[in-house]
Design a protein around this motif. Structure first.
Motif, PDB file in Angstrom:
ATOM      1  N   MET A 275      93.974  32.342   8.045  1.00  0.00           N
ATOM      2  CA  MET A 275      94.157  31.454   6.902  1.00  0.00           C
ATOM      3  C   MET A 275      93.338  30.180   7.084  1.00  0.00           C
ATOM      4  O   MET A 275      93.135  29.702   8.203  1.00  0.00           O
ATOM      5  N   VAL A 276      92.875  29.611   5.987  1.00  0.00           N
ATOM      6  CA  VAL A 276      92.168  28.335   6.027  1.00  0.00           C
ATOM      7  C   VAL A 276      92.758  27.412   4.965  1.00  0.00           C
ATOM      8  O   VAL A 276      93.281  27.870   3.945  1.00  0.00           O
ATOM      9  N   ARG A 277      92.675  26.116   5.237  1.00  0.00           N
ATOM     10  CA  ARG A 277      93.186  25.114   4.296  1.00  0.00           C
ATOM     11  C   ARG A 277      92.483  23.795   4.560  1.00  0.00           C
ATOM     12  O   ARG A 277      92.213  23.441   5.706  1.00  0.00           O
ATOM     13  N   LEU A 278      92.176  23.070   3.506  1.00  0.00           N
ATOM     14  CA  LEU A 278      91.647  21.722   3.663  1.00  0.00           C
ATOM     15  C   LEU A 278      92.767  20.827   4.178  1.00  0.00           C
ATOM     16  O   LEU A 278      93.871  20.830   3.631  1.00  0.00           O
ATOM     17  N   PRO A 279      92.528  20.046   5.232  1.00  0.00           N
ATOM     18  CA  PRO A 279      93.601  19.265   5.847  1.00  0.00           C
ATOM     19  C   PRO A 279      94.314  18.310   4.900  1.00  0.00           C
ATOM     20  O   PRO A 279      95.505  18.030   5.084  1.00  0.00           O
ATOM     21  N   ASP A 280      93.616  17.800   3.887  1.00  0.00           N
ATOM     22  CA  ASP A 280      94.232  16.833   2.984  1.00  0.00           C
ATOM     23  C   ASP A 280      94.871  17.485   1.766  1.00  0.00           C
ATOM     24  O   ASP A 280      95.386  16.797   0.880  1.00  0.00           O
ATOM     25  N   GLU A 281      94.860  18.818   1.703  1.00  0.00           N
ATOM     26  CA  GLU A 281      95.485  19.534   0.596  1.00  0.00           C
ATOM     27  C   GLU A 281      96.893  19.964   0.995  1.00  0.00           C
ATOM     28  O   GLU A 281      97.146  20.282   2.157  1.00  0.00           O
ATOM     29  N   PRO A 282      97.847  19.984   0.046  1.00  0.00           N
ATOM     30  CA  PRO A 282      99.222  20.389   0.379  1.00  0.00           C
ATOM     31  C   PRO A 282      99.297  21.861   0.774  1.00  0.00           C
ATOM     32  O   PRO A 282      98.477  22.672   0.340  1.00  0.00           O
TER      33      PRO A 282
END
Length: 394
Positions: A275-282
């Motif tokens: 999984m990947v996610r932008l750190p500043d996104e919820p």
């Protein structure tokens, strides 16, 4: 409606069956291990999903079910230590032989070494199921001191009270990013992940706890440090194991505790792999692999509904929603765990799931992270996908 309360007691029945298996000795240990593992895997395959969302009115009963895990785990561990000890601890075997007519002492003497290995696997798994899973739920209840205390003692059996700090205050904040020790990047081997996540998780817990104490103007090396107190809790259990039977029972306890910790890291591996996610996104439900398999859900207090758990970590297990449209695991928890332990099979089954996640769940900014993750994965199909993605920009 009564059934929805009773279904979670299945967890306790499995624990009692494990204790009986350890006491019965001999081939019954291996048979019991196969039956319990088969119960989870076959049950999930045959009985399908549970997507029910009942409205529970008696939530105290559901909390007590979690608290009961601690005495149950203590009894199970005692039975397992008795099964390898040379002495009849507290005359327990003699008393139970008189009560049941089954000669426990003779059965223990006749137990072959490979049956003890089966017992170690079973106890490692059960410390994870009976200890770590309710411990995970209880240590999320930061507003309830009793639940937090019981939860930390449950985690102490796997030498992992650091989990109560890193998981709640670290993992839930950084999940699906490179800052999260528990999120395995694409291409990582599960056995490497067990080591890397364990080391990084403990270091993260130390940083979190040190920062908390610094804000309160306390020194990290003090009794106020929850991480150090947690290590002492596990050390006390190790001391009790030694007192019961010397180096044999201590060695047995440490091995099954480490095995339980390893199983936890395999679960972390399969819950967020790739999984990947932008750190500043919820954090969204799409940032966790989910499953609604019936037996896994009932036996693991809805840990399976992981997508909702990460979207709202404070929600009690009984109120978690199934999110059937979230990214789905290969199967139930134990099925997926077994697959994860076979890296070639794992990657073969997960690459199509990752491609589906990339196409249907990743946001446009996340797709840039996906391309980088695919390039760094070392997996040929994902490398080819990354090259295809990069081609229009050359």
């Amino acid at each position: 409606m009564v059934f929805h309360y009773l279904k979670f007691f299945m967890f306790h029945l499995v624990g009692l069956l494990t204790a009986m298996t350890m006491l019965a000795g001999g081939h019954w240990i291996s048979v019991g291990t196969l039956l319990i593992v088969g119960y989870y895997i076959v049950g999930d395959a045959v009985l399908g999903d549970d997507t029910s969302t009942p409205d529970f009115q008696h939530t105290t009963l559901l909390t007590v079910q979690l608290w009961l895990a601690l005495p149950l785990l203590c009894f199970m561990v005692f039975c397992s230590l008795w099964s390898v000890a040379s002495a009849d601890l507290f005359g327990f075997g003699h008393w139970l032989t008189q009560l049941t007519g089954y000669d426990l002492l003779a059965a223990r003497e006749a137990t072959a070494w490979f049956h003890h290995l089966s017992g170690m696997v079973l106890m490692g798994l059960m410390i994870g199921v009976i200890g770590t899973i309710p411990g995970h739920e209880l240590t999320h209840r930061t507003w309830d001191r009793v639940s937090m205390l019981i939860g930390r003692w449950l985690l102490a059996f796997s030498l992992d009270t650091a989990f109560s700090i890193e998981h709640v205050y670290g993992h839930h904040r950084y999940v699906a990013t490179t800052a999260d020790p528990a999120t395995a990047p694409r291409g990582r081997n599960v056995y490497a992940h067990i080591v890397i996540s364990t080391l990084r998780g403990n270091l993260s817990a130390w940083r979190i706890e040190s920062a908390r104490l610094k804000r309160r103007h306390h020194h990290a090396w003090s009794w106020r440090n929850r991480l150090l107190r947690g290590y002492l809790m596990s050390a006390l259990l190790m001391g009790l194991a030694y007192a019961l039977g010397g180096w044999v029972t201590l060695g047995y306890f440490v091995l099954v505790a480490l095995l339980a910790k390893a199983f936890l890291e395999v679960v972390n591996y399969m819950e967020h792999y790739g999984m990947v996610r932008l750190p500043d996104e919820p954090v969204q439900p799409r940032h966790s692999w989910n499953t609604n398999r019936r037996i896994s859900s009932w036996a693991m207090f809805n840990l399976t509904r992981h997508s909702h758990h990460h979207a709202q970590g404070e929600v009690p297990y009984q109120d978690l929603k199934p999110y059937p449209d979230a990214p789905q695991m290969i199967g139930g928890y134990l099925t997926t765990l077994v697959v994860a332990l076979i890296p070639p099979l794992w990657h073969w089954l997960m690459i199509p799931k990752l491609r589906h996640w990339d196409a249907h769940f990743a946001s446009e900014p996340e797709r840039r992270l996906v391309a980088r993750a695919n390039r760094e994965s070392g997996l040929a199909p994902l490398l080819a996908q990354a090259q295809h993605t990069d081609a229009p920009h050359r």
